[in-house]
Design a protein around this motif. Sequence first.
Motif, PDB file in Angstrom:
ATOM      1  N   ARG A   1       0.717 -12.134   9.026  1.00 36.03           N
ATOM      2  CA  ARG A   1       1.156 -10.847   9.570  1.00 36.03           C
ATOM      3  C   ARG A   1       0.178 -10.407  10.672  1.00 36.03           C
ATOM      4  O   ARG A   1       0.009 -11.109  11.640  1.00 36.03           O
ATOM      5  N   ASN A   2      -0.484  -9.245  10.522  1.00 36.89           N
ATOM      6  CA  ASN A   2      -1.367  -8.780  11.597  1.00 36.89           C
ATOM      7  C   ASN A   2      -2.820  -9.215  11.421  1.00 36.89           C
ATOM      8  O   ASN A   2      -3.697  -8.783  12.161  1.00 36.89           O
ATOM      9  N   HIS A   3      -3.092 -10.094  10.469  1.00 37.52           N
ATOM     10  CA  HIS A   3      -4.444 -10.630  10.275  1.00 37.52           C
ATOM     11  C   HIS A   3      -4.564 -11.954  11.052  1.00 37.52           C
ATOM     12  O   HIS A   3      -4.058 -12.985  10.615  1.00 37.52           O
ATOM     13  N   THR A   4      -5.217 -11.922  12.209  1.00 37.43           N
ATOM     14  CA  THR A   4      -5.423 -13.165  12.949  1.00 37.43           C
ATOM     15  C   THR A   4      -6.413 -14.062  12.213  1.00 37.43           C
ATOM     16  O   THR A   4      -6.217 -15.261  12.098  1.00 37.43           O
ATOM     17  N   PHE A   5      -7.493 -13.475  11.728  1.00 37.43           N
ATOM     18  CA  PHE A   5      -8.407 -14.191  10.837  1.00 37.43           C
ATOM     19  C   PHE A   5      -9.246 -13.164  10.084  1.00 37.43           C
ATOM     20  O   PHE A   5      -9.923 -12.338  10.688  1.00 37.43           O
ATOM     21  N   SER A   6      -9.177 -13.220   8.778  1.00 43.44           N
ATOM     22  CA  SER A   6      -9.915 -12.272   7.942  1.00 43.44           C
ATOM     23  C   SER A   6     -10.565 -13.012   6.782  1.00 43.44           C
ATOM     24  O   SER A   6      -9.994 -13.972   6.250  1.00 43.44           O
ATOM     25  N   GLU A   7     -11.757 -12.559   6.390  1.00 45.62           N
ATOM     26  CA  GLU A   7     -12.487 -13.146   5.273  1.00 45.62           C
ATOM     27  C   GLU A   7     -12.876 -12.048   4.295  1.00 45.62           C
ATOM     28  O   GLU A   7     -13.240 -10.944   4.693  1.00 45.62           O
ATOM     29  N   PHE A   8     -12.803 -12.369   3.012  1.00 44.20           N
ATOM     30  CA  PHE A   8     -13.144 -11.399   1.978  1.00 44.20           C
ATOM     31  C   PHE A   8     -13.947 -12.082   0.872  1.00 44.20           C
ATOM     32  O   PHE A   8     -13.662 -13.221   0.500  1.00 44.20           O
ATOM     33  N   ARG A   9     -14.935 -11.381   0.363  1.00 47.88           N
ATOM     34  CA  ARG A   9     -15.642 -11.803  -0.853  1.00 47.88           C
ATOM     35  C   ARG A   9     -15.528 -10.644  -1.844  1.00 47.88           C
ATOM     36  O   ARG A   9     -15.902  -9.510  -1.529  1.00 47.88           O
ATOM     37  N   PHE A  10     -15.023 -10.936  -3.020  1.00 49.57           N
ATOM     38  CA  PHE A  10     -14.704  -9.891  -3.977  1.00 49.57           C
ATOM     39  C   PHE A  10     -15.781  -9.768  -5.058  1.00 49.57           C
ATOM     40  O   PHE A  10     -16.122 -10.769  -5.704  1.00 49.57           O
ATOM     41  N   PRO A  11     -16.297  -8.564  -5.291  1.00 49.50           N
ATOM     42  CA  PRO A  11     -17.290  -8.367  -6.347  1.00 49.50           C
ATOM     43  C   PRO A  11     -16.640  -8.421  -7.724  1.00 49.50           C
ATOM     44  O   PRO A  11     -15.423  -8.259  -7.861  1.00 49.50           O
ATOM     45  N   GLU A  12     -17.439  -8.648  -8.748  1.00 51.98           N
ATOM     46  CA  GLU A  12     -16.904  -8.777 -10.098  1.00 51.98           C
ATOM     47  C   GLU A  12     -16.272  -7.494 -10.617  1.00 51.98           C
ATOM     48  O   GLU A  12     -15.359  -7.540 -11.436  1.00 51.98           O
ATOM     49  N   ASN A  13     -16.753  -6.348 -10.149  1.00 49.72           N
ATOM     50  CA  ASN A  13     -16.229  -5.080 -10.662  1.00 49.72           C
ATOM     51  C   ASN A  13     -15.019  -4.577  -9.897  1.00 49.72           C
ATOM     52  O   ASN A  13     -14.584  -3.440 -10.075  1.00 49.72           O
ATOM     53  N   GLY A  14     -14.426  -5.419  -9.023  1.00 50.19           N
ATOM     54  CA  GLY A  14     -13.197  -5.033  -8.343  1.00 50.19           C
ATOM     55  C   GLY A  14     -13.442  -4.376  -6.992  1.00 50.19           C
ATOM     56  O   GLY A  14     -14.585  -4.120  -6.596  1.00 50.19           O
ATOM     57  N   ILE A  15     -12.358  -4.090  -6.273  1.00 55.44           N
ATOM     58  CA  ILE A  15     -12.456  -3.495  -4.942  1.00 55.44           C
ATOM     59  C   ILE A  15     -11.406  -2.409  -4.766  1.00 55.44           C
ATOM     60  O   ILE A  15     -10.448  -2.309  -5.544  1.00 55.44           O
ATOM     61  N   LEU A  16     -11.590  -1.608  -3.734  1.00 58.33           N
ATOM     62  CA  LEU A  16     -10.617  -0.606  -3.325  1.00 58.33           C
ATOM     63  C   LEU A  16     -10.269  -0.882  -1.865  1.00 58.33           C
ATOM     64  O   LEU A  16     -11.158  -0.900  -1.008  1.00 58.33           O
ATOM     65  N   LEU A  17      -8.998  -1.125  -1.584  1.00 57.16           N
ATOM     66  CA  LEU A  17      -8.550  -1.334  -0.212  1.00 57.16           C
ATOM     67  C   LEU A  17      -8.114   0.005   0.373  1.00 57.16           C
ATOM     68  O   LEU A  17      -7.237   0.670  -0.178  1.00 57.16           O
ATOM     69  N   TRP A  18      -8.723   0.384   1.488  1.00 57.99           N
ATOM     70  CA  TRP A  18      -8.408   1.669   2.110  1.00 57.99           C
ATOM     71  C   TRP A  18      -8.241   1.468   3.602  1.00 57.99           C
ATOM     72  O   TRP A  18      -9.005   0.706   4.225  1.00 57.99           O
ATOM     73  N   GLY A  19      -7.265   2.131   4.187  1.00 61.42           N
ATOM     74  CA  GLY A  19      -7.068   2.018   5.625  1.00 61.42           C
ATOM     75  C   GLY A  19      -5.818   2.756   6.073  1.00 61.42           C
ATOM     76  O   GLY A  19      -5.009   3.208   5.241  1.00 61.42           O
ATOM     77  N   GLU A  20      -5.664   2.875   7.378  1.00 61.93           N
ATOM     78  CA  GLU A  20      -4.505   3.548   7.943  1.00 61.93           C
ATOM     79  C   GLU A  20      -3.246   2.720   7.713  1.00 61.93           C
ATOM     80  O   GLU A  20      -3.311   1.523   7.400  1.00 61.93           O
ATOM     81  N   ASN A  21      -2.084   3.355   7.869  1.00 66.28           N
ATOM     82  CA  ASN A  21      -0.824   2.635   7.773  1.00 66.28           C
ATOM     83  C   ASN A  21      -0.773   1.533   8.832  1.00 66.28           C
ATOM     84  O   ASN A  21      -1.122   1.766   9.994  1.00 66.28           O
ATOM     85  N   GLY A  22      -0.351   0.354   8.420  1.00 69.31           N
ATOM     86  CA  GLY A  22      -0.269  -0.755   9.356  1.00 69.31           C
ATOM     87  C   GLY A  22      -1.578  -1.501   9.560  1.00 69.31           C
ATOM     88  O   GLY A  22      -1.652  -2.408  10.394  1.00 69.31           O
ATOM     89  N   ALA A  23      -2.608  -1.136   8.807  1.00 65.43           N
ATOM     90  CA  ALA A  23      -3.913  -1.800   8.969  1.00 65.43           C
ATOM     91  C   ALA A  23      -3.935  -3.192   8.352  1.00 65.43           C
ATOM     92  O   ALA A  23      -4.797  -4.000   8.673  1.00 65.43           O
TER      93      ALA A  23
END
Length: 207
Positions: free
Chosen positions: A47-69
């Motif tokens: 979709r709109n991610h040309t290239f993205s990397e993520f490392r997730f902590p053991e206690n979980g994450i919160l995804l936050w951002g504007e619409n369409g991010a």
Amino acid sequence: PIQHADACRSYAAQGATGGHGRPDARHASSAEQLIMVLETLATRNVRNHTFSEFRFPENGILLWGENGAGKTAVLESIALLCTSRSFVTSSDKTIVNRESDACAIAGTLQATGGSKHTVEYNLPQGPGRKQIMLDNAPLGSSVELIGRFPVVSLSPQYRAITSGGPSERRSFMDFVISQAHHTYLMDLVEYKKVIKSTTTVTKKYCE
């Protein structure tokens, strides 16, 4: 594998081995399959991610951002990585960025027993089938992936589960149970083949 998967594959391999050697095991045991933790995720042209990397902590994450991010695209990528199917669309081709000819997703998952696994999902925009790799070995079909890394997605797209007809609820439950019991999945696949064959024969004799 498609060319666009190279960077994703490199990133996932580093997460699975710490940059040294191969993953600990090729397949998780039946007990480990019930609890798998996603450690890293890399996406290219999803979709709109040309290239993205993520490392997730053991206690979980919160995804936050504007619409369409691209928040939903991250969750969709996780679902594709673990089940080979999207919870947003029934057409895989719409996942590929419009300015690209292919997309790739890669990630590492760790079982409670300690073994790590890498998964790669490659999808061309035009003709061609999606390719799924587990621990650097290609899978014959997406059915082989289902149940190895159980995941359940709940989103507005699933509102038909409560407001729709019984077929919607059966489909959702079939998918959830199939991830926990491989025998159920294989029986379901055979059942659908029989139903399709029966329908074809019935339609032929009715013409």
